[in-house]
Enzyme design. Sequence first.
Site, short mmCIF file in Angstrom:
data_model
loop_
_atom_site.label_atom_id
_atom_site.label_comp_id
_atom_site.label_asym_id
_atom_site.label_seq_id
_atom_site.Cartn_x
_atom_site.Cartn_y
_atom_site.Cartn_z
N ARG A 20 30.45 37.12 35.14
CA ARG A 20 30.22 35.72 34.93
C ARG A 20 29.83 35.07 33.57
O ARG A 20 29.60 35.86 32.87
CB ARG A 20 28.98 35.42 36.15
CG ARG A 20 27.51 35.68 35.42
CD ARG A 20 26.59 35.74 36.56
NE ARG A 20 25.21 35.90 35.94
CZ ARG A 20 24.07 35.92 36.61
NH1 ARG A 20 24.06 35.76 37.96
NH2 ARG A 20 22.87 36.12 36.14
N GLU A 31 46.90 33.30 45.11
CA GLU A 31 47.18 32.14 44.74
C GLU A 31 47.24 32.11 42.99
O GLU A 31 47.35 31.17 42.70
CB GLU A 31 46.16 31.32 45.27
CG GLU A 31 46.18 31.08 46.72
CD GLU A 31 45.01 30.05 47.33
OE1 GLU A 31 45.38 28.89 47.10
OE2 GLU A 31 43.93 30.34 47.68
N LYS A 37 31.64 46.37 25.11
CA LYS A 37 32.98 45.78 25.50
C LYS A 37 33.24 45.76 26.88
O LYS A 37 33.07 46.97 27.51
CB LYS A 37 33.85 46.23 24.27
CG LYS A 37 33.91 46.14 22.83
CD LYS A 37 35.09 46.54 22.09
CE LYS A 37 35.47 47.93 22.14
NZ LYS A 37 36.65 48.10 21.44
#
Length: 343
Positions: free
Chosen positions: A316, A220, A303
């Site tokens: 998150r 999607e 990083k």
Amino acid sequence: MNNFALGLGVGTRSSQGTWLEVYYHAPLLNASSELLSIVAEKVGYTGGNQAIELKNTQLKELEAAFLAVGAEAQAEITEVLEGTQQPLVLCILESDDAPSSTAEVYLKLSLLSHRLVKPHAVNLNGMFGLLPNVAWTSEGAVALEELPNHQLAARAQGRVLDVLSVDKFPKMANYVVPAGVRIGDASRIRLGAHVGEGTTVMHEGFINFNAGTLGVSMVEGRISAGVVVGNGSDLGGGCSTMGTLSGGNNVVIAVGENCLIGANAGLGIPLGDRCTLEAGLYVTGGSKVTLLDDQNQPVGVIKASDLAGKPDLLFRRNSQNGQIEVKTNQSAIELNAELHKHN
């Protein structure tokens, strides 16, 4: 004779004789030397990579040649094409060198969409200079400089020539619909996309050339040029993957198996298997990421590029301080020792 690929094509040329596009119904990968030898004799092929323009009168001989070596599918193509007034081409690629003609590019893009090769498995160097920018219309490909006259002629006959897009690439579904797929909006998948069996591409999903899925996926979001998505991975609504043509430089962005990229998220590093990217979070190679242990305690900052390809990670954003955090995506296992190196 050696052969990398072979295709009997029918296409469209401009009034100046330049190829606009070529349709290959059933391209062959690694055709047998027996088939190649008998075909070469009929069309005067002597080796190398060639796009040989054919006359309709040659089709009967080619049909007999294909039948002689048991290539029934190719023989059926010649039978259907007999009598056509459309331009014909036999493209024979001895090796996977960079393409040198429009017909060669279309053959390689067709190999990808027919799932005969995977993304990054064919040499497409220099392809953009060989693909003309074309008006894709309700009546086929039209050279841009000839479009106004086509539109006028249609109006004179009481018709409207519908211009669907102006692009170097046509939509894949006009050339091949691979088995076992669902496509909400065919205009959003370009020829040269590799759509794995079991993949569903919803209306807002997009798949560019030399990119795609390898198995069952729900798409999607956007699969940019060069991006490969592993089996069982899903791309949420509005998410984006950074392609090699859109800022990814030479880094090939890949998504491992059984991953989830949340709605409106963005990915700029390769993901390993079983990773999750939280909805709305965009992670690039230069993003600073706080590592968390299994007690959600910070153990270091690195990083994001240092985590490229690592499995079982959950990315998150901390809703209180805005920092990007990463922890194991499976609560039963500890963070990889590799991650603890950065403590």
